[in-house]
Design a protein around this motif. Structure first.
Motif, PDB file in Angstrom:
ATOM      1  N   UNK A  61      48.292  67.694  54.913  1.00 59.17           N
ATOM      2  CA  UNK A  61      47.761  68.932  55.480  1.00 59.17           C
ATOM      3  C   UNK A  61      48.049  68.968  56.972  1.00 59.17           C
ATOM      4  N   UNK A  62      48.329  70.160  57.467  1.00 55.59           N
ATOM      5  CA  UNK A  62      48.505  70.383  58.897  1.00 55.59           C
ATOM      6  C   UNK A  62      47.176  70.849  59.450  1.00 55.59           C
ATOM      7  N   UNK A  63      46.706  70.215  60.513  1.00 51.77           N
ATOM      8  CA  UNK A  63      45.455  70.618  61.154  1.00 51.77           C
ATOM      9  C   UNK A  63      45.758  71.167  62.538  1.00 51.77           C
ATOM     10  N   UNK A  64      45.383  72.409  62.762  1.00 50.82           N
ATOM     11  CA  UNK A  64      45.513  72.970  64.102  1.00 50.82           C
ATOM     12  C   UNK A  64      44.543  72.240  65.027  1.00 50.82           C
ATOM     13  N   UNK A  65      44.782  72.335  66.295  1.00 50.29           N
ATOM     14  CA  UNK A  65      43.922  71.687  67.284  1.00 50.29           C
ATOM     15  C   UNK A  65      42.458  72.084  67.049  1.00 50.29           C
ATOM     16  N   UNK A  66      41.599  71.110  66.942  1.00 51.31           N
ATOM     17  CA  UNK A  66      40.145  71.269  66.765  1.00 51.31           C
ATOM     18  C   UNK A  66      39.718  71.688  65.360  1.00 51.31           C
ATOM     19  N   UNK A  67      40.656  71.970  64.434  1.00 52.71           N
ATOM     20  CA  UNK A  67      40.261  72.241  63.053  1.00 52.71           C
ATOM     21  C   UNK A  67      39.538  71.023  62.500  1.00 52.71           C
ATOM     22  N   UNK A  68      38.565  71.242  61.646  1.00 55.21           N
ATOM     23  CA  UNK A  68      37.823  70.146  61.035  1.00 55.21           C
ATOM     24  C   UNK A  68      37.994  70.216  59.521  1.00 55.21           C
ATOM     25  N   UNK A  69      38.243  69.067  58.916  1.00 55.77           N
ATOM     26  CA  UNK A  69      38.441  68.965  57.480  1.00 55.77           C
ATOM     27  C   UNK A  69      37.303  68.126  56.900  1.00 55.77           C
ATOM     28  N   UNK A  70      36.651  68.661  55.873  1.00 55.07           N
ATOM     29  CA  UNK A  70      35.508  67.998  55.249  1.00 55.07           C
ATOM     30  C   UNK A  70      35.800  67.706  53.783  1.00 55.07           C
ATOM     31  N   UNK A  71      35.067  66.763  53.218  1.00 51.56           N
ATOM     32  CA  UNK A  71      35.173  66.443  51.805  1.00 51.56           C
ATOM     33  C   UNK A  71      33.792  66.302  51.191  1.00 51.56           C
ATOM     34  N   UNK A  72      33.734  66.415  49.877  1.00 55.30           N
ATOM     35  CA  UNK A  72      32.477  66.289  49.139  1.00 55.30           C
ATOM     36  C   UNK A  72      32.776  65.796  47.725  1.00 55.30           C
TER      37      UNK A  72
END
Length: 88
Positions: A61-72
């Protein structure tokens, strides 16, 4: 450019996996085989609206600056292996 690898324990509430680095970054996720399926998304991710990570697969995955990725996960916990690269 930086490179960071880690193992994140995903629980039954949204768990922060990574934040996009300055200048954006790529994150590689590997959900090893285990009892629980990991779903990813934003801070409101649920097992009903999250993107399912196939067990044993590598997802990028590409994350833009400051994007946050969560999981559950639905029950208990599940380990998720990560490697993030890019940024400044």
């Amino acid at each position: 450019m930086s490179l960071a690898a880690s193992t994140v324990t995903i629980g039954t509430t949204p768990t922060l996996i990574a934040t996009g680095l300055v200048g954006a970054s790529w994150i590689y996720l590997h959900a090893p085989t285990g009892a629980n399926t990991v779903y990813i998304g934003n801070s409101t991710v649920t097992v009903a609206n999250g993107l399912e990570l196939p067990k044993g697969a590598l997802q990028t995955f590409w994350l833009a600056e400051s994007d946050k990725l969560y999981g559950i996960v639905a029950t208990s916990t599940q380990s998720l292996m990560t490697m993030q690269t890019g940024g400044r």
